[in-house]
Design an enzyme around this catalytic site. Sequence first.
Site, PDB file in Angstrom:
ATOM      1  N   LYS A 112      17.304  10.328  -3.040  1.00 30.72           N
ATOM      2  CA  LYS A 112      17.347  11.745  -2.674  1.00 30.72           C
ATOM      3  C   LYS A 112      16.111  12.500  -3.159  1.00 30.72           C
ATOM      4  O   LYS A 112      15.775  13.554  -2.626  1.00 30.72           O
ATOM      5  CB  LYS A 112      18.634  12.379  -3.191  1.00 30.72           C
TER       6      LYS A 112
HETATM    7  C1  LIG Z   1      23.310   9.722  -1.100  1.00 29.88           C
HETATM    8  C2  LIG Z   1      23.185   8.235  -1.291  1.00 29.88           C
HETATM    9  C3  LIG Z   1      23.450   7.314  -0.241  1.00 29.88           C
HETATM   10  C4  LIG Z   1      23.944   7.756   1.125  1.00 29.88           C
HETATM   11  O1  LIG Z   1      22.983   8.403   1.895  1.00 29.88           O
HETATM   12  P1  LIG Z   1      23.429   9.288   3.161  1.00 29.88           P
HETATM   13  O2  LIG Z   1      22.191   9.954   3.621  1.00 29.88           O
HETATM   14  O3  LIG Z   1      24.452  10.257   2.625  1.00 29.88           O
HETATM   15  O4  LIG Z   1      24.011   8.370   4.179  1.00 29.88           O
HETATM   16  C5  LIG Z   1      23.244   5.966  -0.483  1.00 29.88           C
HETATM   17  N1  LIG Z   1      22.859   5.522  -1.707  1.00 29.88           N
HETATM   18  C6  LIG Z   1      22.609   6.364  -2.740  1.00 29.88           C
HETATM   19  C7  LIG Z   1      22.205   5.800  -4.054  1.00 29.88           C
HETATM   20  C8  LIG Z   1      22.758   7.743  -2.574  1.00 29.88           C
HETATM   21  O5  LIG Z   1      22.525   8.580  -3.624  1.00 29.88           O
END
Ligand SMILES: *Cc1c(COP(=O)(O)O)cnc(C)c1O
Length: 492
Positions: A112
């Site tokens: 993120k």
């Molecule tokens: C948020 C997250 C995901 C999922 O991503 P999306 O965009 O919500 O599908 C997968 N792995 C980790 C470690 C995350 O923090």
Amino acid sequence: MLYKSTRGKAKYVPSAQAIKNGIAEDGGLYMPESIPSLSIEDIRALCPLSYPERAAKILALFLDDYDKDDLVLDCKAAYSSENFSNGVAPLVFLDDKIRVLELWHGPTCAFKDVALQIMPRLLSRALVMTGEKRRALILVATSGDTGKAALEGYKDVPHTAITVFYPANGVSRAQKAQMITQDGANVNVCAINGNFDDAQTGVKNIFADGELADRLSKKGVFLSSANSINWGRLVPQIIYYISAYCDMIEKDDISLGDTIDICVPTGNFGNILAAYIAKKMGLPVRKLICASNENNVLTDFLQSGTYDKNRIFHNTLSPSMDILISSNLERLISLAAGEEKCSMYMNALSKHGKYTVEPQILELIQKDFEGYYCPEQACLDTIKKCYREHSYLIDTHTAVALYCSDFGKREGTKTLVVSTASPYKFAPAVAKALGLCDKGGDTELFERICELTKVPIPSPLSSVFKKKVRFDEVIDKDSMKDAILRFTESLA
Ligand SMILES: *Cc1c(COP(=O)(O)O)cnc(C)c1O
């Protein structure tokens, strides 16, 4: 280029306005009115560039109301080597087919960061571009990764402030330590006596509170959000798919024009949707593989055409994907079915918790997507097998993707498997998978894993338990509004 709502009943707006608004006034999500195209020659031209340079060029295609030089400055600052010391999106060659795209080298060790390091800069400029004089107060309810990544992204960004609410007993030890030690003059972190749903509901109520909005506005503040329904968080994620393809060409792994598969561990469908947009632009992608954990609502949808959230919620080893309403699927539905039908399906989802798309819509979606899911034991086994066979350590979310990538494999096609978190961020499960003792504090677990695997502990995680605690307040879930008012006072 203007942005329209997935539900077709909102005003078309430039990208700065879409980023400022977050959600369209008809309840839909913003999408560009047409998807810019990327020719093979365009891709060739991106190949020799650095990540920040590629990023600025790709962002400029979508954010054409922003000044190009400003985008270059923002990309250089967001994707600096101080923020991403091992590169923004390095590729690891696992075997002759699998290429792992590591997206967790940012300040909070989860993918993120790649979006949340640049999104605050885009919002900050959007406020100036739209003549907004008030300060944006970002509200986040988090079950872990988003909260910390948003805090790191928004700390000390002009014209913004941020408050994160997390469930007092609902996040991992490492995630909690990361949040309560957060620095920055415009940040606030509150634990809630309650679970994640309480925090989420509280934030939703606050967004809907007109009286509060008026009071805040008099103090020069308006509320805004940082989750992946905001276009400003989605658009930076398109970049790393294109960049990874360029890197594969630069490394003579593929020739320009060769197709690849992309496998993404999926929760809210944001990350994989960004890959889909890259494909729509013209990136040579054969299939997108949607990898889920036991909350396999998307697997069922992609196989049957029925999306049904009425099912048992599982707390899994990959908690960032524990989700039953994948918000960004709406963007795919809107592209495939049109806005009118999309609006109808989303109404059915909120009324009945389910909808079924027409067979020809499903067929269209299946041309691009395959969905699989990974059971809990298979997740642990995959971590162990990957380490045994390749001496390569992955976290539980990446393991879900690696496991699922096997089903979609085709002779001769290389697969990009997206790695979304550092294995140390989910240390108890990783230690267990490796057959290590999983008792004790995280610092001990880090050392045990490091001793066996020699994988360096990322410095943001190794130092976090030594940092000074700034936010030890635990509040009742009914006092979230007061917490916001108090924080707003302190900003003035
Ligand atoms: C948020 C997250 C995901 C999922 O991503 P999306 O965009 O919500 O599908 C997968 N792995 C980790 C470690 C995350 O923090």
